[in-house]
Design an enzyme around this catalytic site. Sequence first.
Site, short mmCIF file in Angstrom:
data_model
loop_
_atom_site.label_atom_id
_atom_site.label_comp_id
_atom_site.label_asym_id
_atom_site.label_seq_id
_atom_site.Cartn_x
_atom_site.Cartn_y
_atom_site.Cartn_z
N GLU A 10 11.72 -5.70 -0.26
CA GLU A 10 10.31 -5.50 0.06
C GLU A 10 9.50 -5.42 -1.23
OE1 GLU A 10 7.98 -2.97 3.37
OE2 GLU A 10 9.14 -1.75 1.97
N GLU A 47 9.93 5.74 9.55
CA GLU A 47 9.42 4.36 9.66
C GLU A 47 9.40 3.83 8.24
OE1 GLU A 47 7.50 1.32 9.04
OE2 GLU A 47 5.70 2.49 9.40
N CYS A 89 4.02 -2.81 5.79
CA CYS A 89 5.46 -2.89 6.01
C CYS A 89 5.83 -3.94 7.06
CB CYS A 89 6.01 -1.53 6.40
SG CYS A 89 5.15 -0.76 7.78
N LYS A 117 1.39 15.95 4.43
CA LYS A 117 1.47 15.73 2.98
C LYS A 117 1.25 14.25 2.72
CE LYS A 117 3.71 14.37 -0.02
NZ LYS A 117 3.43 13.31 -1.08
#
Length: 488
Positions: free
Chosen positions: A390, A259, A293, A183
């Site tokens: 982030e 992750e 990331c 997905k």
Amino acid sequence: MTALPPPAQQLIDGKLVGGSDGTTYPILNPATGEEIGQAPDGTAADVEGAIAAARRAFDESGWATDRDLRVRCLRQLHQALLDDADAFKALTTVEVGMPGFMMGAAGFDVPVDGLKWVTDLLEIYEFETDLGVAAPMGIKSQRTVRREPVGVVAAITPWNVPTQINLAKIGPALAAGCTVVLKPAPDTPWVAAELGRLVAEHTDIPAGVFNVVTPRSNDVAALLSTDPRVDMVSFTGSTSVGRAIMAAAAPTLKKVFLELGGKSAAIVLDDADIGSAAGATAFAACIHAGQGCAITTRLVVPREKYDEAVQVAAATMESIGAKDPADPGAICGPVISQVQRDRVKEYLRVAVEEGGTFATGGAVIDQPGFWIQPTVVAGLDNSSRLAQEEIFGPVLVVIPHDGDDDAVRIANESAYGLSGSVDSGDVERAKSVAARIRTGTIAVNGGVWFSPDAPFGGYKQSGIGREMGVAGFEEYLETKTIAEPAKG
């Protein structure tokens, strides 16, 4: 201009199909904001059908036990990707907004090499280990440890480097003998759909072994985390969504690989070349508009060299600029969407509110598409939101340190622990500092850890488990110990 692949379709039980109710949603080019295609808006019935197909293929086909079949099929997929490379790369540039230079790395070449690497591993991997004979409780027994596929895997992937992350999940899962429902993020469904088309048209992978669904609704996608027929969820994305997936998977006690986010620190020690280190970090923060990331987005430098580091970082970003990703010289392209652009814009507002200043950048770029100026923020400490959260944009925060211990403290003073770097004129000193950083990957004096054979993942709220390498392959295996009466 290279022609794009055929229109996006879902792959469910071996068939390329639209959404079951016929609805679609637009796929936008982030560099222009223009529509480049339509994706099927997968329904709950589509997701249910993909799960049922994957469950049936795992339970009833020979995929889980036929190593030779898996090797042959994965080699076919690898070759199909090589044959499709030009169209796939062109699609990645216009759908993801990824600069062309990245196609030689995470954009295409490295993940495709990774598929070959894990297929080579599959050919030699020892799925059984002989523990020999022992006599627990006085019963002489021959023991064997067997590694078996987890089962049905739901792979839920993000938009930033989709082919890297799609293949880093699909390759090991299929090699291990699992069946998969992929997905992708609704911002980048087409590159995932193209994988499904290649599987359907160019491989002997049995129907149901690999499925691709492209629902736009989070509620529909969430079925993958709750359905008891799914044995494992493998997710890459934000920490907040990772928490939600972990909670949704808890009632059925699925295996979960996560992750997640990062806020990695680039530490420069007082004996390092400050210009080289600051320039390299600023360059890295611009790559793909900072949408990675593991990018080092905190530049932690000696206090006495702070002004020089800020100046070098700002000059580097100004020289890079933000360019059309189709431009051969592009390093920093657009961010993926208006939502992401507005998110970064809000962080720039917060930077000023917290007392920071912009050495360069600090604003959106007023042109079609979703653009942010490469930005260096000075004057903030490690407690600021910009140093702790982030951002996922081309924004670098420069933070002063007062020696090695203080630099380590700053790097570790984060909810995340995904990556980082240390630069020093003395490699042993750099390695000593790197050993104290609580992070899953770290570069010393410019070393590169990104490779198909190297495990990748994080500490703390950067995730659970490892992707790539032998460790990444073994995430998709269960361990079974078998004992039988010993002979003789």
